[in-house]
Design a protein around this motif. Sequence first.
Motif, PDB file in Angstrom:
ATOM      1  N   TRP A  49      15.147  -1.729   5.490  1.00  7.10           N
ATOM      2  CA  TRP A  49      15.649  -2.194   6.778  1.00  7.10           C
ATOM      3  C   TRP A  49      17.181  -2.209   6.785  1.00  7.10           C
ATOM      4  N   PRO A 108       4.877   2.735   6.877  1.00  2.48           N
ATOM      5  CA  PRO A 108       3.895   1.898   7.585  1.00  2.48           C
ATOM      6  C   PRO A 108       3.337   0.800   6.669  1.00  2.48           C
ATOM      7  N   TRP A 109       2.944  -0.314   7.252  1.00  2.00           N
ATOM      8  CA  TRP A 109       2.474  -1.470   6.498  1.00  2.00           C
ATOM      9  C   TRP A 109       1.243  -1.151   5.673  1.00  2.00           C
ATOM     10  N   TRP A 110       0.402  -0.261   6.170  1.00  2.00           N
ATOM     11  CA  TRP A 110      -0.847   0.000   5.469  1.00  2.00           C
ATOM     12  C   TRP A 110      -0.629   0.798   4.179  1.00  2.00           C
ATOM     13  N   TYR A 111       0.512   1.436   4.000  1.00  2.00           N
ATOM     14  CA  TYR A 111       0.828   2.093   2.729  1.00  2.00           C
ATOM     15  C   TYR A 111       0.905   1.055   1.617  1.00  2.00           C
ATOM     16  N   TYR A 112       1.493  -0.086   1.924  1.00  2.00           N
ATOM     17  CA  TYR A 112       1.620  -1.149   0.930  1.00  2.00           C
ATOM     18  C   TYR A 112       0.252  -1.722   0.572  1.00  2.00           C
ATOM     19  N   VAL A 113      -0.584  -1.904   1.571  1.00  2.00           N
ATOM     20  CA  VAL A 113      -1.931  -2.427   1.325  1.00  2.00           C
ATOM     21  C   VAL A 113      -2.734  -1.434   0.489  1.00  2.00           C
ATOM     22  N   ILE A 123      11.350  -3.450   0.949  1.00  3.49           N
ATOM     23  CA  ILE A 123      11.169  -3.444   2.406  1.00  3.49           C
ATOM     24  C   ILE A 123      12.453  -3.891   3.099  1.00  3.49           C
ATOM     25  N   ARG A 176      10.295   4.630   8.808  1.00  7.50           N
ATOM     26  CA  ARG A 176       9.915   3.420   8.073  1.00  7.50           C
ATOM     27  C   ARG A 176       8.535   3.620   7.470  1.00  7.50           C
TER      28      ARG A 176
END
Length: 178
Positions: A145, A7-12, A141, A5
């Motif tokens: 999933w 990671p969330w920080w890639y989007y940020v 996203i 998956r």
Amino acid sequence: MRAQRIPWWYYVTAMAVGLGAGAAVAYFGEGFAGVSLIGAPWIVSALLVVLGVVVLTLALQVHRYATTDPRKRTAFFDPLRAVYALVLSKALAIAGATLAGWYGGQILVVITHAEAPYYTTVLIECAVTAVICLIDMVIGIIGEWLCQLPPDEGAEHPRVAGVSGRRSVTPAATRVRH
């Protein structure tokens, strides 16, 4: 193949890079080039909506096939199609974050000139496109999933063992250990 998956920080990070680049282009664009590179044609917004719908449709097809009982599957599903759906979902999520930042950066620079009709049009175009890009990021996203495979139930699970639901039980002493 084992896909991870995002990671969330890639989007940020993607959104921050897009924000900086969009603001820089909007700020320096007219001064050096004499040509305005701000705004987004309406066709871009329409294409982003179509792209989001296509990716979501592909991801839903993969999810439907992956969660269907193996005994009830009637059609063959190409695994390469599932991989394409996953890659498209990941790409849409990152691109959506980057483009949302890009158009958000342009909005930040142009909002000070909102009283001029040209800049009002640019603000509306950028705002609509930025919202569509955020929606595409969320679709990506969700699509990522949806493309997950359910846990492997193994050959001895009642759903996989056979139509009757019975499974053969082998005593532990007779199993071959590897």
